[in-house]
Design a protein around this motif. Structure first.
Motif, PDB file in Angstrom:
ATOM      1  N   VAL A  10       0.861  -1.193   0.000  1.00  0.00           N
ATOM      2  CA  VAL A  10       0.000   0.000   0.000  1.00  0.00           C
ATOM      3  C   VAL A  10       0.889   1.232   0.000  1.00  0.00           C
ATOM      4  O   VAL A  10       1.769   1.371   0.861  1.00  0.00           O
ATOM      5  CB  VAL A  10      -0.912   0.040   1.254  1.00  0.00           C
ATOM      6  N   ILE A  17      -6.708   7.597   3.955  1.00  0.00           N
ATOM      7  CA  ILE A  17      -7.263   6.384   3.333  1.00  0.00           C
ATOM      8  C   ILE A  17      -6.225   5.256   3.344  1.00  0.00           C
ATOM      9  O   ILE A  17      -6.562   4.095   3.577  1.00  0.00           O
ATOM     10  CB  ILE A  17      -7.727   6.708   1.893  1.00  0.00           C
ATOM     11  N   GLY A  18      -4.959   5.592   3.100  1.00  0.00           N
ATOM     12  CA  GLY A  18      -3.899   4.577   3.087  1.00  0.00           C
ATOM     13  C   GLY A  18      -3.745   3.921   4.450  1.00  0.00           C
ATOM     14  O   GLY A  18      -3.656   2.682   4.552  1.00  0.00           O
ATOM     15  N   THR A  21      -6.605   1.632   5.151  1.00  0.00           N
ATOM     16  CA  THR A  21      -6.510   0.417   4.333  1.00  0.00           C
ATOM     17  C   THR A  21      -5.500  -0.562   4.937  1.00  0.00           C
ATOM     18  O   THR A  21      -5.765  -1.768   5.036  1.00  0.00           O
ATOM     19  CB  THR A  21      -6.104   0.798   2.890  1.00  0.00           C
ATOM     20  N   VAL A  78      -2.033  -1.541  -3.703  1.00  0.00           N
ATOM     21  CA  VAL A  78      -2.928  -0.378  -3.627  1.00  0.00           C
ATOM     22  C   VAL A  78      -2.103   0.871  -3.890  1.00  0.00           C
ATOM     23  O   VAL A  78      -1.265   1.268  -3.066  1.00  0.00           O
ATOM     24  CB  VAL A  78      -3.626  -0.275  -2.252  1.00  0.00           C
ATOM     25  N   ASN A  79      -2.297   1.462  -5.063  1.00  0.00           N
ATOM     26  CA  ASN A  79      -1.632   2.725  -5.397  1.00  0.00           C
ATOM     27  C   ASN A  79      -2.516   3.853  -4.869  1.00  0.00           C
ATOM     28  O   ASN A  79      -3.464   4.278  -5.530  1.00  0.00           O
ATOM     29  CB  ASN A  79      -1.468   2.841  -6.916  1.00  0.00           C
ATOM     30  N   ASN A  80      -2.186   4.298  -3.656  1.00  0.00           N
ATOM     31  CA  ASN A  80      -3.045   5.266  -2.957  1.00  0.00           C
ATOM     32  C   ASN A  80      -2.393   6.637  -2.807  1.00  0.00           C
ATOM     33  O   ASN A  80      -3.102   7.634  -2.709  1.00  0.00           O
ATOM     34  CB  ASN A  80      -3.401   4.694  -1.578  1.00  0.00           C
ATOM     35  N   ASN A 129      -6.237   1.065  -7.771  1.00  0.00           N
ATOM     36  CA  ASN A 129      -5.676   2.403  -7.945  1.00  0.00           C
ATOM     37  C   ASN A 129      -6.677   3.428  -7.416  1.00  0.00           C
ATOM     38  O   ASN A 129      -7.847   3.427  -7.818  1.00  0.00           O
ATOM     39  CB  ASN A 129      -5.384   2.662  -9.421  1.00  0.00           C
ATOM     40  N   VAL A 130      -6.198   4.290  -6.503  1.00  0.00           N
ATOM     41  CA  VAL A 130      -7.100   5.278  -5.914  1.00  0.00           C
ATOM     42  C   VAL A 130      -7.104   6.519  -6.801  1.00  0.00           C
ATOM     43  O   VAL A 130      -6.110   7.239  -6.895  1.00  0.00           O
ATOM     44  CB  VAL A 130      -6.710   5.613  -4.467  1.00  0.00           C
ATOM     45  N   SER A 172     -10.318   0.728 -10.261  1.00  0.00           N
ATOM     46  CA  SER A 172     -10.075   2.045  -9.653  1.00  0.00           C
ATOM     47  C   SER A 172     -11.178   2.366  -8.648  1.00  0.00           C
ATOM     48  O   SER A 172     -12.330   1.972  -8.819  1.00  0.00           O
ATOM     49  CB  SER A 172      -9.978   3.139 -10.720  1.00  0.00           C
ATOM     50  N   ILE A 213     -11.922  -0.961  -0.890  1.00  0.00           N
ATOM     51  CA  ILE A 213     -10.595  -1.447  -1.322  1.00  0.00           C
ATOM     52  C   ILE A 213     -10.392  -2.886  -0.854  1.00  0.00           C
ATOM     53  O   ILE A 213      -9.905  -3.742  -1.608  1.00  0.00           O
ATOM     54  CB  ILE A 213      -9.481  -0.509  -0.791  1.00  0.00           C
TER      55      ILE A 213
END
Ligand SMILES: NC(=O)c1ccc[n+]([C@@H]2O[C@H](COP(=O)([O-])OP(=O)(O)OC[C@H]3O[C@@H](n4cnc5c(N)ncnc54)[C@H](O)[C@@H]3O)[C@@H](O)[C@H]2O)c1
Length: 238
Positions: A10, A17-18, A21, A78-80, A129-130, A172, A213
């Motif tokens: 992550v 949000i990260g 998660t 997770v690209n946040n 992806n966020v 996404s 997510i």
């Protein structure tokens, strides 16, 4: 234990949000590599391995991917990490500000997928992806942010279509206004305008995004790829 035995990565994991998660993933049994610019040194606790990661730096991504491959392979990415950076318009934004937002929000997502999707090919994996509501519908001003988040939407569909036969799902997630440090630092008038335009009439919580997510990361989403998940209190339904 919906993620038992899985390895997750992550970005932007220290806040908002990260961080929500990472906490959900760890509760659900994952080993989580949590990367953030603000982590000064490595630490490990309760299945969470915190690592300094600047998503703009491909070498740091490659180092993280090498470390993860030594422990197995990542099944979840997770690209946040992301930032608004500037609210300036296309004609007012400085070229430096333009590139600095694109570097984090767009190129950072590209780097993450570039280094971690190879670990997933054929074995199975889920990339989340966020993006943002502003990567799905238009907004005035905030030019580099909307451009980068629109790119994240399309990069996700591109990844979904390119790797579908190799068992990699890419989706996404599009948050509306969520109560995080990013929003706490924003002009309250902008936030008030977004709440007024939100049918539910309230700000969302980071955990409400992390729950979506988590679903996409889990095997429950086994037939879900190339999709856009709005978590926005109805903002984009209008
Ligand atoms: N909060 C919202 O209302 C909202 C709405 C739509 C989309 N989003 C998106 O959700 C994501 C998370 O947002 P948030 O509100 O939790 O943000 P936040 O600012 O609260 O947290 C972002 C985290 O990312 C880290 N980060 C920033 N630049 C980085 C870099 N170069 N490399 C690694 N880490 C970096 C920060 O240190 C921070 O810990 C972002 O992509 C954002 O655009 C947020």
């Amino acid at each position: 234990m919906r993620l038992k035995g899985k390895i997750a990565v992550v970005s932007g994991a220290a806040a908002g949000i990260g961080a929500a998660t990472v906490a959900r993933f760890a509760e659900e049994g994952a080993t989580v590599y949590a990367g953030d610019l603000s982590f000064k040194e490595n630490s490990e606790e309760g299945g969470i391995l915190r690592r300094r990661l600047d998503v703009r730096d491909l070498t740091l991504w490659e180092n993280l991917a090498n470390e993860v491959s030594g422990a197995g392979s990542a099944q979840i990415l997770v690209n946040n990490a992301g930032l608004v950076g500037t609210y300036a318009s296309l004609t007012d934004v400085s070229v430096e500000d333009w590139h600095s937002v694109i570097a984090v929000n767009q190129t950072g997502v590209f780097y993450g997928m570039r280094v971690f999707i190879p670990q997933m090919l054929g074995r199975g994996g889920s990339v989340i992806n966020v993006s943002s509501i502003w990567g799905a519908v238009g907004a005035a001003g905030v030019a580099p942010y909307t451009a980068s988040k629109g790119a994240v939407t399309q990069m996700s569909k591109n990844g979904a279509l390119t790797y579908a036969k190799e068992k990699v799902r890419v989706n996404s997630v599009h948050p509306g206004l969520i109560a995080t440090p990013m929003i706490a630092a924003q002009d309250p008038n902008i936030s008030a305008d977004v709440v007024r335009a939100t049918p539910m009439g309230r700000i969302g919580e980071p955990g409400e995004v992390a729950a979506v997510i988590l679903f996409l990361a889990s095997d429950e989403a086994s037939y879900v790829t190339g999709a856009q998940f709005m978590v926005d209190g109805g903002y984009t339904a209008q």
